[in-house]
Design a protein around this motif. Structure first.
Motif, PDB file in Angstrom:
ATOM      1  N   VAL A   3       1.247   5.291  -4.703  1.00 47.80           N
ATOM      2  CA  VAL A   3       1.676   5.734  -6.004  1.00 47.80           C
ATOM      3  C   VAL A   3       3.018   5.125  -6.694  1.00 47.80           C
ATOM      4  CG1 VAL A   3       2.025   7.636  -7.748  1.00 47.80           C
ATOM      5  CG2 VAL A   3       0.203   7.776  -5.812  1.00 47.80           C
ATOM      6  N   GLY A   4       3.895   4.850  -5.777  1.00 55.17           N
ATOM      7  CA  GLY A   4       5.014   4.640  -6.030  1.00 55.17           C
ATOM      8  C   GLY A   4       5.160   3.104  -6.546  1.00 55.17           C
ATOM      9  N   LEU A   5       4.494   2.359  -5.607  1.00 57.50           N
ATOM     10  CA  LEU A   5       4.270   0.743  -5.687  1.00 57.50           C
ATOM     11  C   LEU A   5       3.346   0.658  -7.102  1.00 57.50           C
ATOM     12  CD1 LEU A   5       3.352  -0.494  -2.100  1.00 57.50           C
ATOM     13  CD2 LEU A   5       5.430  -0.855  -3.510  1.00 57.50           C
ATOM     14  N   VAL A   6       2.373   1.383  -7.328  1.00 62.47           N
ATOM     15  CA  VAL A   6       1.772   1.271  -8.725  1.00 62.47           C
ATOM     16  C   VAL A   6       2.998   1.403  -9.702  1.00 62.47           C
ATOM     17  CG1 VAL A   6       0.049   2.137 -10.147  1.00 62.47           C
ATOM     18  CG2 VAL A   6      -0.331   1.947  -7.872  1.00 62.47           C
ATOM     19  N   SER A   7       3.681   2.508  -9.607  1.00 60.14           N
ATOM     20  CA  SER A   7       4.691   2.455 -10.786  1.00 60.14           C
ATOM     21  C   SER A   7       5.543   1.534 -10.665  1.00 60.14           C
ATOM     22  CB  SER A   7       5.390   4.055 -10.255  1.00 60.14           C
ATOM     23  OG  SER A   7       4.723   4.973 -10.134  1.00 60.14           O
ATOM     24  N   ILE A   8       5.967   0.904  -9.650  1.00 61.59           N
ATOM     25  CA  ILE A   8       6.877  -0.209  -9.742  1.00 61.59           C
ATOM     26  C   ILE A   8       6.393  -1.219 -10.321  1.00 61.59           C
ATOM     27  CG2 ILE A   8       8.249  -1.963  -8.510  1.00 61.59           C
ATOM     28  CD1 ILE A   8       8.460   0.234  -6.322  1.00 61.59           C
ATOM     29  N   MET A   9       4.833  -1.713 -10.139  1.00 63.29           N
ATOM     30  CA  MET A   9       4.070  -2.819 -10.827  1.00 63.29           C
ATOM     31  C   MET A   9       3.786  -2.526 -12.417  1.00 63.29           C
ATOM     32  SD  MET A   9       3.824  -5.070  -8.536  1.00 63.29           S
ATOM     33  CE  MET A   9       5.533  -4.679  -8.027  1.00 63.29           C
ATOM     34  N   LEU A  10       3.758  -1.215 -12.846  1.00 62.55           N
ATOM     35  CA  LEU A  10       3.426  -0.852 -14.044  1.00 62.55           C
ATOM     36  C   LEU A  10       4.862  -0.789 -14.960  1.00 62.55           C
ATOM     37  CD1 LEU A  10       1.018   2.120 -13.983  1.00 62.55           C
ATOM     38  CD2 LEU A  10       0.303  -0.215 -14.814  1.00 62.55           C
ATOM     39  N   GLY A  11       5.912  -0.450 -14.052  1.00 56.22           N
ATOM     40  CA  GLY A  11       6.977  -0.517 -14.551  1.00 56.22           C
ATOM     41  C   GLY A  11       7.632  -2.082 -14.965  1.00 56.22           C
ATOM     42  N   TYR A  12       7.403  -2.818 -14.023  1.00 54.47           N
ATOM     43  CA  TYR A  12       7.580  -4.382 -14.296  1.00 54.47           C
ATOM     44  C   TYR A  12       6.947  -4.955 -15.485  1.00 54.47           C
ATOM     45  CZ  TYR A  12       7.934  -9.504 -13.398  1.00 54.47           C
ATOM     46  OH  TYR A  12       8.180 -10.866 -13.299  1.00 54.47           O
ATOM     47  N   PHE A  13       5.554  -4.594 -15.351  1.00 55.77           N
ATOM     48  CA  PHE A  13       4.617  -4.868 -16.634  1.00 55.77           C
ATOM     49  C   PHE A  13       5.260  -4.361 -17.946  1.00 55.77           C
ATOM     50  CE2 PHE A  13       1.332  -3.694 -19.851  1.00 55.77           C
ATOM     51  CZ  PHE A  13       0.826  -5.230 -19.790  1.00 55.77           C
ATOM     52  N   PHE A  14       5.715  -3.164 -17.964  1.00 52.65           N
ATOM     53  CA  PHE A  14       6.212  -2.609 -19.185  1.00 52.65           C
ATOM     54  C   PHE A  14       7.620  -3.297 -19.774  1.00 52.65           C
ATOM     55  CE2 PHE A  14       3.948   1.394 -18.710  1.00 52.65           C
ATOM     56  CZ  PHE A  14       2.816   1.225 -19.656  1.00 52.65           C
ATOM     57  N   PHE A  15       8.314  -3.624 -18.686  1.00 51.09           N
ATOM     58  CA  PHE A  15       9.565  -4.450 -18.762  1.00 51.09           C
ATOM     59  C   PHE A  15       9.369  -5.702 -19.497  1.00 51.09           C
ATOM     60  CE2 PHE A  15      13.607  -2.706 -17.126  1.00 51.09           C
ATOM     61  CZ  PHE A  15      13.265  -1.605 -16.401  1.00 51.09           C
ATOM     62  N   ARG A  16       8.483  -6.452 -18.986  1.00 52.51           N
ATOM     63  CA  ARG A  16       8.245  -7.853 -19.531  1.00 52.51           C
ATOM     64  C   ARG A  16       7.605  -7.681 -20.844  1.00 52.51           C
ATOM     65  NH1 ARG A  16       9.468 -12.287 -16.240  1.00 52.51           N
ATOM     66  NH2 ARG A  16       9.511 -13.034 -18.540  1.00 52.51           N
ATOM     67  N   THR A  17       6.510  -6.493 -20.938  1.00 48.16           N
ATOM     68  CA  THR A  17       6.010  -6.557 -22.329  1.00 48.16           C
ATOM     69  C   THR A  17       6.915  -6.034 -23.482  1.00 48.16           C
ATOM     70  OG1 THR A  17       3.976  -5.848 -21.342  1.00 48.16           O
ATOM     71  CG2 THR A  17       3.973  -5.143 -23.527  1.00 48.16           C
ATOM     72  N   PHE A  18       7.681  -5.042 -23.172  1.00 46.31           N
ATOM     73  CA  PHE A  18       8.530  -4.512 -24.160  1.00 46.31           C
ATOM     74  C   PHE A  18       9.760  -5.459 -24.361  1.00 46.31           C
ATOM     75  CE2 PHE A  18       6.651  -0.379 -23.609  1.00 46.31           C
ATOM     76  CZ  PHE A  18       6.263   0.078 -24.686  1.00 46.31           C
ATOM     77  N   GLU A  19       9.865  -6.135 -23.399  1.00 49.62           N
ATOM     78  CA  GLU A  19      11.138  -7.350 -23.722  1.00 49.62           C
ATOM     79  C   GLU A  19      10.650  -8.297 -24.527  1.00 49.62           C
ATOM     80  OE1 GLU A  19      13.101 -10.984 -21.149  1.00 49.62           O
ATOM     81  OE2 GLU A  19      12.133  -9.381 -20.023  1.00 49.62           O
ATOM     82  N   ASN A  20       9.223  -8.846 -24.368  1.00 50.86           N
ATOM     83  CA  ASN A  20       8.711  -9.682 -25.506  1.00 50.86           C
ATOM     84  C   ASN A  20       8.725  -9.178 -26.813  1.00 50.86           C
ATOM     85  OD1 ASN A  20       8.630 -11.723 -23.073  1.00 50.86           O
ATOM     86  ND2 ASN A  20       6.414 -11.059 -22.863  1.00 50.86           N
TER      87      ASN A  20
END
Length: 262
Positions: free
Chosen positions: A234-251
């Protein structure tokens, strides 16, 4: 750039910056007062409602939950502080990979969160009579570390909102109360209405609290390995989703000018 070098340098500089705005006496006061006040409040409520039998359950749950103050609030603040200080555009201008950059900056809060749990365990033992005599030390240490690490991943997941929203700490406050309700901190997950019980298992803290109680009761690392494996997943999924959100909201923030908006 070398991802490992980015990770290590981000962790080191984050540690140095920790006390540029928060001095050690204030930091220590927060550690002691916050851990004790939260635990005491819920222990006395549980004592009033159900009697002394629930004290160990509640004290251990709140000891593990204190890690969330570091790994949710503080990790969300990584980008929030950059935004308010005007340094976020400079950070994003670097050619370094975002994943090791922000995960590295979160590492100080992983170890700081572990310290919060240790302090809370001391309160639980000496003030509320929780028996650690049968505890499996190795299982407990690994449980606390994985809980801090995976909750930092959850903090990164919510922290991705910091790029776009002006006050991401609103989300931190909301999720802090959600964690108290859904993660078996003060009462078993099974006491929740059955339709919402599956929500509990979307949070790494749920597995950490359950594993810690078992480790303190004397269960071996092998016996709690299933819980820890689920928590890590669950933690690894959170990190991957967090990275996706970082890049999405950054753009999105780049296109709308939200990066510099405070």
């Amino acid at each position: 750039m070398n991802p490992l070098r980015v990770f290590l340098s981000s962790a080191i500089f984050s540690f140095r910056a920790q006390f540029s705005w928060l001095n050690p006496p204030m930091w220590l006061t927060m550690k002691l007062v916050l851990s004790l006040s939260q635990m005491a409040f819920f222990v006395f409520v549980g004592l009033f409602i159900s009697g002394p039998s629930v004290i160990p359950f509640i004290a251990i749950g709140n000891a593990l939950q204190t890690v969330s103050w570091n790994t949710v609030f503080s990790v969300i603040n990584i980008t929030s502080h950059d935004k308010w200080d005007g340094t976020l555009p400079l950070v994003l201008a670097t050619p370094a990979s975002r994943l090791p950059l922000f995960v590295g900056r979160a590492m100080i809060h992983v170890f700081d969160g572990m310290l919060s749990v240790v302090i809370s365990f001391v309160f639980a033992a000496f003030l509320f009579g929780v028996d650690f005599g049968k505890a499996n030390a190795l299982a407990l240490v690994i449980t606390v570390f994985l809980t801090a690490l995976t909750m930092a991943g959850f903090g990164l997941l919510i922290g991705g909102l910091s790029f776009y929203y002006r006050e991401p700490l609103i989300f931190a406050n909301i999720f802090m109360f959600i964690l108290l309700i859904f993660c078996g901190v003060n009462f078993p997950v099974q006491d929740l209405p059955q339709p919402v019980q599956p929500v509990s298992y979307a949070f790494p803290l749920t597995y950490g609290v359950a594993a810690a109680r078992k480790a303190i009761a004397g269960e071996t690392l092998f016996n709690i390995s299933t819980l820890l494996g689920q928590q890590l997943l669950v933690g690894l999924v959170s990190i991957m989703l967090g990275y996706f959100f970082f890049r999405t909201f950054e753009n999105v923030a780049r296109k709308t000018g939200k990066i510099e908006a405070v």
